[in-house]
Design a protein around this motif. Structure first.
Motif, PDB file in Angstrom:
ATOM      1  N   ASP A  48       1.689 -79.577 -27.999  1.00 52.31           N
ATOM      2  CA  ASP A  48       1.788 -78.746 -27.061  1.00 52.31           C
ATOM      3  C   ASP A  48       2.088 -78.290 -25.264  1.00 52.31           C
ATOM      4  OD1 ASP A  48       3.250 -78.546 -29.866  1.00 52.31           O
ATOM      5  OD2 ASP A  48       1.820 -76.243 -31.040  1.00 52.31           O
ATOM      6  N   THR A  49       1.006 -78.208 -25.648  1.00 54.04           N
ATOM      7  CA  THR A  49       0.340 -78.152 -23.729  1.00 54.04           C
ATOM      8  C   THR A  49       1.329 -78.872 -23.096  1.00 54.04           C
ATOM      9  OG1 THR A  49      -1.631 -77.854 -24.106  1.00 54.04           O
ATOM     10  CG2 THR A  49      -1.167 -77.202 -22.101  1.00 54.04           C
ATOM     11  N   LYS A  50       1.325 -79.828 -23.485  1.00 50.79           N
ATOM     12  CA  LYS A  50       2.498 -80.876 -21.968  1.00 50.79           C
ATOM     13  C   LYS A  50       3.782 -80.254 -22.321  1.00 50.79           C
ATOM     14  CE  LYS A  50      -0.799 -85.354 -22.276  1.00 50.79           C
ATOM     15  NZ  LYS A  50      -1.081 -85.278 -21.697  1.00 50.79           N
ATOM     16  N   MET A  51       3.754 -80.106 -23.533  1.00 49.35           N
ATOM     17  CA  MET A  51       5.996 -79.622 -23.476  1.00 49.35           C
ATOM     18  C   MET A  51       5.714 -78.385 -22.500  1.00 49.35           C
ATOM     19  SD  MET A  51       6.300 -80.596 -27.769  1.00 49.35           S
ATOM     20  CE  MET A  51       7.716 -78.985 -28.038  1.00 49.35           C
ATOM     21  N   GLN A  52       4.690 -77.805 -22.770  1.00 47.09           N
ATOM     22  CA  GLN A  52       5.136 -76.341 -21.635  1.00 47.09           C
ATOM     23  C   GLN A  52       5.038 -76.611 -20.715  1.00 47.09           C
ATOM     24  OE1 GLN A  52       1.776 -73.885 -23.709  1.00 47.09           O
ATOM     25  NE2 GLN A  52       3.275 -73.164 -25.720  1.00 47.09           N
ATOM     26  N   VAL A  53       4.009 -76.847 -20.054  1.00 47.63           N
ATOM     27  CA  VAL A  53       4.256 -77.679 -18.674  1.00 47.63           C
ATOM     28  C   VAL A  53       5.143 -78.084 -18.151  1.00 47.63           C
ATOM     29  CG1 VAL A  53       2.386 -79.081 -17.279  1.00 47.63           C
ATOM     30  CG2 VAL A  53       1.368 -77.884 -18.452  1.00 47.63           C
ATOM     31  N   LEU A  54       5.690 -79.471 -18.935  1.00 49.89           N
ATOM     32  CA  LEU A  54       6.453 -79.834 -18.867  1.00 49.89           C
ATOM     33  C   LEU A  54       8.052 -78.575 -18.698  1.00 49.89           C
ATOM     34  CD1 LEU A  54       6.765 -82.831 -21.390  1.00 49.89           C
ATOM     35  CD2 LEU A  54       6.998 -83.100 -18.336  1.00 49.89           C
ATOM     36  N   HIS A  55       7.709 -78.126 -19.374  1.00 49.08           N
ATOM     37  CA  HIS A  55       9.540 -76.863 -19.207  1.00 49.08           C
ATOM     38  C   HIS A  55       9.477 -76.087 -17.787  1.00 49.08           C
ATOM     39  CE1 HIS A  55      11.845 -73.160 -20.180  1.00 49.08           C
ATOM     40  NE2 HIS A  55      10.736 -72.305 -19.725  1.00 49.08           N
ATOM     41  N   VAL A  56       8.129 -75.980 -17.605  1.00 51.62           N
ATOM     42  CA  VAL A  56       7.578 -75.342 -16.274  1.00 51.62           C
ATOM     43  C   VAL A  56       8.056 -76.187 -15.309  1.00 51.62           C
ATOM     44  CG1 VAL A  56       6.333 -74.384 -14.784  1.00 51.62           C
ATOM     45  CG2 VAL A  56       5.821 -73.942 -16.954  1.00 51.62           C
ATOM     46  N   ILE A  57       7.690 -77.315 -15.475  1.00 50.12           N
ATOM     47  CA  ILE A  57       8.254 -78.390 -14.487  1.00 50.12           C
ATOM     48  C   ILE A  57       9.996 -78.645 -14.081  1.00 50.12           C
ATOM     49  CG2 ILE A  57       8.414 -80.839 -14.160  1.00 50.12           C
ATOM     50  CD1 ILE A  57       5.510 -81.080 -14.589  1.00 50.12           C
ATOM     51  N   SER A  58      10.411 -78.295 -15.769  1.00 50.43           N
ATOM     52  CA  SER A  58      11.724 -78.688 -15.634  1.00 50.43           C
ATOM     53  C   SER A  58      12.707 -77.156 -14.954  1.00 50.43           C
ATOM     54  CB  SER A  58      12.566 -78.494 -16.867  1.00 50.43           C
ATOM     55  OG  SER A  58      11.859 -79.692 -17.377  1.00 50.43           O
ATOM     56  N   CYS A  59      11.632 -75.851 -15.054  1.00 47.09           N
ATOM     57  CA  CYS A  59      12.633 -74.982 -13.960  1.00 47.09           C
ATOM     58  C   CYS A  59      12.214 -74.912 -12.881  1.00 47.09           C
ATOM     59  CB  CYS A  59      11.805 -73.695 -14.953  1.00 47.09           C
ATOM     60  SG  CYS A  59      11.863 -72.979 -16.398  1.00 47.09           S
ATOM     61  N   VAL A  60      11.211 -75.867 -12.672  1.00 46.73           N
ATOM     62  CA  VAL A  60      10.714 -75.650 -10.588  1.00 46.73           C
ATOM     63  C   VAL A  60      12.276 -76.663 -10.594  1.00 46.73           C
ATOM     64  CG1 VAL A  60       9.664 -76.209  -9.200  1.00 46.73           C
ATOM     65  CG2 VAL A  60       8.871 -75.108 -11.017  1.00 46.73           C
ATOM     66  N   ILE A  61      12.402 -77.770 -10.463  1.00 43.54           N
ATOM     67  CA  ILE A  61      13.517 -78.945 -10.787  1.00 43.54           C
ATOM     68  C   ILE A  61      14.249 -78.217 -10.609  1.00 43.54           C
ATOM     69  CG2 ILE A  61      14.387 -81.148 -11.032  1.00 43.54           C
ATOM     70  CD1 ILE A  61      11.557 -82.202 -12.404  1.00 43.54           C
ATOM     71  N   GLU A  62      15.125 -77.624 -11.873  1.00 42.51           N
ATOM     72  CA  GLU A  62      16.834 -77.078 -11.774  1.00 42.51           C
ATOM     73  C   GLU A  62      16.902 -75.676 -10.942  1.00 42.51           C
ATOM     74  OE1 GLU A  62      19.065 -75.221 -15.115  1.00 42.51           O
ATOM     75  OE2 GLU A  62      17.088 -74.624 -15.753  1.00 42.51           O
ATOM     76  N   ARG A  63      15.613 -75.166 -10.521  1.00 40.95           N
ATOM     77  CA  ARG A  63      15.660 -74.034  -9.417  1.00 40.95           C
ATOM     78  C   ARG A  63      16.063 -74.545  -8.163  1.00 40.95           C
ATOM     79  NH1 ARG A  63      18.115 -69.287 -11.454  1.00 40.95           N
ATOM     80  NH2 ARG A  63      16.623 -68.436 -13.151  1.00 40.95           N
ATOM     81  N   VAL A  64      15.528 -75.879  -7.088  1.00 37.96           N
ATOM     82  CA  VAL A  64      15.710 -76.718  -6.310  1.00 37.96           C
ATOM     83  C   VAL A  64      15.885 -76.826  -6.239  1.00 37.96           C
ATOM     84  CG1 VAL A  64      12.850 -75.561  -6.048  1.00 37.96           C
ATOM     85  CG2 VAL A  64      13.128 -77.689  -6.299  1.00 37.96           C
ATOM     86  N   ASN A  65      16.405 -77.722  -7.045  1.00 35.00           N
ATOM     87  CA  ASN A  65      17.630 -78.479  -7.345  1.00 35.00           C
ATOM     88  C   ASN A  65      17.483 -80.059  -5.880  1.00 35.00           C
ATOM     89  OD1 ASN A  65      20.241 -79.955  -7.344  1.00 35.00           O
ATOM     90  ND2 ASN A  65      20.947 -78.937  -8.358  1.00 35.00           N
ATOM     91  N   THR A  66      17.961 -80.329  -5.581  1.00 36.02           N
ATOM     92  CA  THR A  66      17.745 -81.533  -4.880  1.00 36.02           C
ATOM     93  C   THR A  66      16.477 -81.187  -3.260  1.00 36.02           C
ATOM     94  OG1 THR A  66      19.322 -80.531  -2.828  1.00 36.02           O
ATOM     95  CG2 THR A  66      20.290 -81.796  -4.442  1.00 36.02           C
ATOM     96  N   GLN A  67      16.455 -80.932  -3.096  1.00 32.32           N
ATOM     97  CA  GLN A  67      15.193 -80.305  -2.411  1.00 32.32           C
ATOM     98  C   GLN A  67      13.872 -80.508  -3.263  1.00 32.32           C
ATOM     99  OE1 GLN A  67      15.718 -76.575   0.213  1.00 32.32           O
ATOM    100  NE2 GLN A  67      16.751 -76.660  -1.592  1.00 32.32           N
ATOM    101  N   ILE A  68      13.851 -81.409  -4.255  1.00 33.89           N
ATOM    102  CA  ILE A  68      12.353 -81.450  -4.811  1.00 33.89           C
ATOM    103  C   ILE A  68      12.260 -82.919  -4.604  1.00 33.89           C
ATOM    104  CG2 ILE A  68      13.788 -81.929  -7.391  1.00 33.89           C
ATOM    105  CD1 ILE A  68      10.556 -80.551  -7.134  1.00 33.89           C
ATOM    106  N   ARG A  69      13.626 -83.484  -3.726  1.00 31.80           N
ATOM    107  CA  ARG A  69      13.277 -85.215  -4.144  1.00 31.80           C
ATOM    108  C   ARG A  69      11.760 -85.390  -3.431  1.00 31.80           C
ATOM    109  NH1 ARG A  69      20.055 -86.169  -2.837  1.00 31.80           N
ATOM    110  NH2 ARG A  69      20.214 -86.346  -4.677  1.00 31.80           N
ATOM    111  N   PRO A  70      11.356 -84.692  -2.126  1.00 30.72           N
ATOM    112  CA  PRO A  70      10.631 -85.379  -1.582  1.00 30.72           C
ATOM    113  C   PRO A  70       9.244 -85.305  -2.199  1.00 30.72           C
ATOM    114  CG  PRO A  70      11.413 -84.005  -0.561  1.00 30.72           C
ATOM    115  CD  PRO A  70      12.023 -83.714  -1.302  1.00 30.72           C
ATOM    116  N   TYR A  71       9.311 -84.421  -3.870  1.00 31.13           N
ATOM    117  CA  TYR A  71       7.765 -84.697  -4.622  1.00 31.13           C
ATOM    118  C   TYR A  71       7.690 -84.918  -5.663  1.00 31.13           C
ATOM    119  CZ  TYR A  71       8.359 -80.850  -0.283  1.00 31.13           C
ATOM    120  OH  TYR A  71       7.986 -80.133   0.250  1.00 31.13           O
TER     121      TYR A  71
END
Length: 973
Positions: free
Chosen positions: A573-596
């Motif tokens: 459950d914790t991993k799922m919640q962390v993945l959700h936050v990671i997904s939110c970040v990627i979705e918001r910054v889009n292509t600017q996530i590429r270097p990281y």
């Protein structure tokens, strides 16, 4: 099957069927299965399980076979149905006596009698209820209990029937036995209370068992047995329930926690509250006379000292639910216009208003926050010992869903929403009393502040006008987040949660950079990082006021810490919640996530492998991959060694995990295609899964069509060569039984295939073309389907005239008409249904397609010339725009060359598929041919063929206003 002679044989088979040796067990089970349809078999079973001298396991198995036989063979219409004679004998045998000594077998017999009653009572089995009632009155303890047990299961089963006729029958039954059921319940309850006072535990336990069963009967009769309970004074025995519960609760003081009665007593008390809750839910108006007493009862035990020492958690939960349901019930609220309110609504509202006085609401509000919101010692210990498990439980673990805390929070929200004017000052006063840092040596104050902040977070929307959250954040909350003492972690955790609650309600965007810095600090806090912090980190990212440019300076650090956290935690459950936050970040910054994302990309395959037994975690991984692919764009091709097997597994309906993974797997498949720079053999091979997916015809069908279209845009030739024929077969099967909307989705695939590859597209979907042509000529009634039909035939006519001619010849032969006659009918219907086409692209296509028939000396085409010009002028109005400087017209759909669009920071960059569509448009006649020029050339060619005089006569068939408009569009040429 002769009952006497067969008994020993069946008994032997049942005995063997209880064996642990499969060599003995399997043949016995097969023999019993064969006997299931033999007349007399169930009479033998009845004799066996009624023989108390036989082995318990054998008797148990006999009951189970009998019970299963009722489901399969008792109904008259069932194959191998039991004869009426045998059923009559069985019914009589089932109620001959109620003296089964084994509890488990007694319960199964009661259940099977109820199954028969569901089918036969009262018509074929009128004696059942009278015999049960008579047996319940008996003095023999065992007989009385077994009859009461059966009475309960019969009542429960009959109450569950939902056909109107069955409900009327149950209501007739209820009216006849309700008085007896009430007296039975009252008698056993009185006996229990007397025996508890006399300290006779054994007798009290027996009476309590009978109280529980009689109350279960009364619950079914009360809730389901009356259409209009308030008209039946007997039903208002409900008024006694609160009093009885009070007596029982008080008597519970005399029943020790280790007493055998304790568990049964708590079940009985909970059942009392369930009767009240069910009655309230099903008969809100009839419950109005009980509102006052129910509220007094619940509030007294939950919010005053009267409940101390006698209540227990599940009882408190039920009382809170009772209060909540009364407060929120729409039937108890007057209409906005009082004159339109029902009298019963006004009466209920009056009772509620009289009860929920300012002092009462103040006490409820304060006690909810200061008592029930406080973290318990057990919760604090769990946080210290296992912070991750604590976080999972508090954010919705299985036990959390049924615990006191969520129930308390829901009640608080409901009462606060309905009585905010009274409770807002109470809550703000509690906040005011806790301003400034709290002494870390004072655990009581720390817990209180946590509870009050929890309340402010839950009531964020209600407090919008009363709290200046920005000032509070800067002047108070920010400072509390910076208190680093270990014991203050309780407040740091609650404050970041509180900000997460308020950020989408009232939080200035200018403060966000400051918040991001705080988050960075907290993510490095070992006391918080695996507690509840991760569940709130997504809030600043996942809301409407998010600005990418404010977040970018912190992106690398936050993303790196999130990745570390993902590796560090162990709970799914914790991993799922962390993945959700990671997904939110990627979705918001889009292509600017590429270097990281390098480390994340390397870690996800390992996490996927480790989560083989955890499908919900795999769903979270799929969601993360979806956003990752979108962020990486064409670079996502580097993920294919991991990505494509994941898609393959998730969308393979022959694999069990597909039940969980399919929806996200299809979405990942689609975004992978949309962002793919080129087709690969592996990407093409996955399409083998599609045939089975189309056969499912599930809610995911739309996504399946989008995937097919994406393959066409990506590499139409390779795709159609490999899968065109099988896809056409699947479409032919789908079209036999599909909605109009589904039909449009199929036809759009064909239309796109014709657009990207006119020749190969027609060749692959040739079997569908006659139905499309026939749909146009017959005048398809559904406009969107007709529009798509015309789009398909328009493509064929414009870009593959030789196939159109052969199709016209084929259809003329099938319809037994001349080709010209059929062509005329098609053009006439096309002109008539042009208004069905709403997309400008298709309207222009229709004009180009019909104009492509010119020049022509065919009399039918010339006869329909007026209609063709009519469509053309309509299309010109759709696509031509006037240059304000020169006053000339130009075709706004023309695309001369491809340009990369200039994007703002908030706009998403185009996908590879978007680019492919733009390049394809450059070759599409709709976007590469000027309609204005095309009309001009076709009319000139027709004029040249016919000569000026004949052409003039032809133009006279066109309305003069249309001719004027046409000349206006063509004047610059």
């Amino acid at each position: 099957m002769d009952v006497d002679s067969a008994s020993s044989v069946v008994l032997q088979a049942l005995t063997q069927a209880t064996s642990q040796d499969t060599a003995v067990l399997k043949p016995a089970e097969e023999q019993l299965r064969q006997w299931e349809t033999q007349p007399g078999f169930y009479s033998v079973l009845l004799n066996i399980f009624n023989n108390h001298t036989l082995d318990v396991n054998v008797r148990w198995l006999a009951v189970l076979y009998f019970k299963n036989g009722i489901d399969r063979y008792w109904r008259r219409a069932a194959p191998h149905a039991l004869s009426e004679e045998e059923k009559t004998s069985l019914r009589a045998g089932l109620i001959t006596n109620f003296n089964e000594p084994v509890n488990q077998i007694a319960t199964q017999i009661a259940v099977l009698i109820a199954k028969v009653a569901r089918l036969d009572c009262p018509r074929q089995w009128p004696e059942l209820i009278p015999i049960l009632l008579e047996s319940v009155k008996g003095q023999d303890g065992l007989l009385q209990h077994r009859a009461l047990l059966t009475f309960y299961h019969v009542t429960k089963t009959l109450a569950s029937k939902r056909l109107a006729q069955d409900r009327r029958l149950f209501q007739d039954l209820a009216s006849g036995i309700y008085s007896f059921a009430c007296s039975l319940w009252s008698h056993h309850t009185d006996c229990f209370l007397q025996q508890v006072c006399a300290r006779d535990e054994a007798a009290a336990l027996n009476s309590l068992e009978r109280t529980l069963l009689s109350l279960k009967v009364l619950r079914k009769l009360t809730v389901h047995g009356f259409q209009d309970p308030q008209q039946n004074m007997e039903v208002m025995v409900m008024k006694q329930l609160c009093m009885f519960v009070s007596f029982v609760l008080t008597s519970g003081r005399q029943v020790g926690s280790e007493s055998p009665c304790r568990e049964k007593l708590e079940k009985t008390i909970i059942l009392y509250t369930k009767v009240l809750l069910d009655f309230l839910e099903d008969h809100a108006c009839a419950f109005i006379p009980l509102i006052q007493r129910s509220l007094e009862f619940a509030v007294t035990y939950v919010f005053t000292p009267a409940g101390e020492g006698v209540t227990f958690e599940r009882f408190i939960v039920q009382c809170m639910n009772l209060i909540k349901m009364i407060v929120k019930n729409d039937a108890y609220k007057p209409a906005k216009n009082i004159d339109e309110s029902k009298p019963e609504s006004l009466e209920a509202h009056k009772i509620k208003t009289a009860f929920f006085t300012h002092p009462t609401l103040t006490e409820i509000g304060r006690r909810l926050v200061s008592h029930y919101f406080l973290l318990t010692e057990e919760e604090l210990a769990m946080w210290e010992e296992d912070p991750e498990s604590f976080a999972v439980e508090e954010t919705g673990g299985d036990s959390w869903k049924y615990s006191l805390r969520p129930c308390t929070e829901v009640l608080f929200l409901e009462i606060f929403h309905n009585y905010s004017q009274t409770l807002t000052p109470v809550l703000l006063d509690m906040v005011q009393n806790l301003q400034g840092p709290t002494n870390v040596e004072d655990p009581v104050q720390l817990l209180m502040k946590d509870a009050v902040y929890n309340a402010v977070g839950l009531a964020a929307y209600e407090l919008f006008d009363n709290v200046d959250f920005d000032q509070w954040f800067k002047n108070q909350l920010l400072g509390e987040l910076q208190v680093s003492h270990h014991r203050y972690k309780l407040i740091r955790r609650r404050v970041i949660w509180l900000i997460g609650q308020w950020i989408s309600v009232k939080f200035k965007s200018d403060l966000r950079p400051l918040l991001y810095e705080v988050i960075l600090s907290l993510m490095q806090d070992p006391d918080l990082v695996v507690s509840k912090l991760h569940t709130h980190l997504g809030s600043p990212v996942d809301d409407f006021e998010f600005r990418t440019e404010q977040f970018l300076p912190y992106l690398e650090s936050i993303f790196g810490l999130l990745f570390q956290l993902l590796q560090q935690v162990t709970e799914c459950d914790t991993k799922m919640q962390v993945l959700h936050v990671i997904s939110c970040v990627i979705e918001r910054v889009n292509t600017q996530i590429r270097p990281y994302v390098g480390c994340l990309v390397q870690y996800l395959p390992l996490l996927w492998k480790q989560s083989e037994e955890h499908n919900m975690l795999r769903c979270a991984i799929l969601t993360t991959l979806i956003h990752l692919v979108q962020g990486l764009g064409a670079e996502s091709k580097n993920l294919y060694p991991f990505l494509l097997p994941v898609i393959q597994l998730s969308t393979d309906v022959s694999q069990p995990p597909h039940v969980y993974l399919l929806e996200d797997g299809l979405e990942l498949w689609l975004v992978t295609l949309e962002n793919s720079p080129a087709i690969t053999p592996e990407l093409l091979r996955i399409f083998q899964n599609m045939s089975a997916l189309l056969e499912l015809s599930s809610e995911n069908l739309r996504t399946c069509f989008q995937i097919i279209n994406a393959y066409l845009y990506l590499s139409a030739v390779e795709f159609l060569q490999n899968y065109g024929e099988s896809l056409c077969r699947s479409f032919c099967e789908l079209l036999k039984d599909i909605t109009n909307e589904g039909q449009v989705q199929v036809l759009k695939v064909v239309e796109i295939a014709l657009k990207v590859s006119p020749v190969l597209g027609v060749h692959m979907f040739q079997p569908l073309m006659p139905a499309v042509f026939r749909g146009i000529v017959d005048g398809e009634r559904y406009p969107v389907v007709m529009s798509t039909y015309l789009g398909i035939i328009g493509r064929v006519l414009l870009q593959n005239f030789s196939f159109f001619s052969s199709l016209l010849s084929q259809m003329a032969s099938e319809c037994n008409q001349e080709m010209d006659q059929l062509l005329g009918s098609m053009i006439e219907m096309w002109v008539d249904r042009m208004d069905n086409i709403t997309q400008p692209e298709r309207r222009k296509l229709s004009s180009l397609a019909l104009l492509s028939l010119l020049p022509s000396d065919n009399s039918v085409i010339q006869d329909k010339f007026c209609g063709i010009i009519n469509i053309t002028v309509e299309a010109l109005h759709d696509v031509m725009t006037e240059d304000p400087e020169s006053g000339t017209f130009k075709d706004c759909m023309l695309m001369i060359h491809f340009e990369e669009p200039k994007l703002s920071d908030e706009e998403e960059p185009p996908t590879e598929q978007d680019k492919r569509k733009k390049l394809l448009a450059l070759e599409d006649p709709v976007h590469s041919v000027s309609l204005q020029q095309f009309v001009y050339e076709k009319l000139k060619a027709q004029q040249a063929m016919m000569g000026d005089q004949s052409f003039g006569v032809l133009m006279e068939t066109v309305d003069t206003e249309l001719v004027r408009q046409l000349q206006e569009f063509l004047q610059a040429l």
